[in-house]
Design an enzyme around this catalytic site. Structure first.
Site, PDB file in Angstrom:
ATOM      1  N   HIS A 162     -18.976 -18.559  21.934  1.00  0.00           N
ATOM      2  CA  HIS A 162     -18.758 -17.939  23.240  1.00  0.00           C
ATOM      3  C   HIS A 162     -18.837 -16.426  23.113  1.00  0.00           C
ATOM      4  O   HIS A 162     -18.847 -15.883  22.010  1.00  0.00           O
ATOM      5  CB  HIS A 162     -17.391 -18.348  23.802  1.00  0.00           C
ATOM      6  N   CYS A 176     -19.155 -14.167  29.136  1.00  0.00           N
ATOM      7  CA  CYS A 176     -19.126 -15.576  28.713  1.00  0.00           C
ATOM      8  C   CYS A 176     -20.120 -16.445  29.466  1.00  0.00           C
ATOM      9  O   CYS A 176     -20.896 -17.185  28.855  1.00  0.00           O
ATOM     10  CB  CYS A 176     -17.716 -16.146  28.816  1.00  0.00           C
ATOM     11  N   HIS A 197     -13.301 -18.507  31.976  1.00  0.00           N
ATOM     12  CA  HIS A 197     -14.008 -18.379  30.701  1.00  0.00           C
ATOM     13  C   HIS A 197     -14.707 -19.690  30.380  1.00  0.00           C
ATOM     14  O   HIS A 197     -14.204 -20.774  30.677  1.00  0.00           O
ATOM     15  CB  HIS A 197     -13.021 -18.027  29.580  1.00  0.00           C
TER      16      HIS A 197
END
Length: 171
Positions: free
Chosen positions: A135, A64, A118
Site C-alpha cells: 500500500h 493509497c 485507506h
C-alpha cells in the site's frame, strides 16, 4: 515459450488446457487468476519506496487509492478514484478467505471507525491466515505491511473485497 519436444508453444498449451473437456472450468479460471495476480503483485512491487502524496495517482507519487487504481488499471481494471468508492466495488471477502489480489479497507485517521479511508492490496497469504499487503503509506510511501498486525491496521480494519475474478478487465 516453445516446447521443442512437442512443437507446441506454452501459450498454445495453456489454450488447449483452458478448453479441454478434462480441465474443469474452475481450475482454468484459477490458473488465469493466479498468473494475472502474480503479474500484478510483481508490478506493484516495482513501486516500493515511491513517495506518498495526497491525491497523487502515480507513477512518481501515490496516495493509497491512487496506487491501487494505478496497478489495477495496468491490467485492465478501472477502479473508482477514492478508497471509499473502491469499497463499493467487487465482492465482499471474509478474512479467512483472503487471497492475493484482494483489497483490504481500513478507516482513516480522521474518518471514524466505520468510514473507509485507506486501501491496500493483498500480495501473500500465510497458512495461519495472516497476510502481507502492499500500500501507499503516508509515512513510508509504497511499502509492505502484515495483517493482522495487532495494532494500527487491526484496529482500523473495515473489510475486504475481491475484484479479480468478479469484475472483468475492460479493453
Amino acid at each position: 515459450m516453445f516446447n521443442a519436444a512437442s512443437g507446441v508453444s506454452g501459450d498454445a498449451i495453456s489454450a488447449l488446457q483452458a478448453f479441454s473437456p478434462f480441465t474443469s472450468e474452475e481450475s482454468a479460471e484459477e490458473e488465469f487468476d493466479s498468473d494475472l495476480i502474480g503479474k500484478m503483485t510483481d508490478y506493484a512491487a516495482k513501486f516500493l519506496g515511491t513517495r506518498y502524496r495526497r491525491g497523487a495517482s502515480g507513477p512518481s507519487a501515490f496516495d493509497c487509492s491512487g496506487f491501487v487504481g494505478y496497478v489495477f488499471k495496468k491490467f485492465g481494471f478501472n477502479l473508482s478514484r477514492s478508497s471509499r468508492s473502491q469499497y463499493t466495488e467487487g465482492e465482499k471477502v471474509n478474512t479467512e478467505d483472503l487471497r492475493p489480489g484482494d483489497l483490504l479497507f481500513f478507516s482513516g485517521r480522521a474518518g471514524g471507525k466505520k468510514t473507509v479511508g485507506h486501501v491496500a492490496m493483498v500480495v501473500d497469504v500465510k497458512e495461519d491466515g495472516s497476510c502481507t499487503f502492499i500500500h501507499a503509506s503516508t509515512s513510508q510511501g509504497v511499502t509492505y505491511q502484515r495483517f493482522p498486525d495487532g495494532g494500527y491496521y487491526s484496529k482500523r480494519y473495515i473489510g475486504a473485497k475481491r475484484i479479480i475474478g468478479v469484475n472483468s478487465p475492460t479493453a
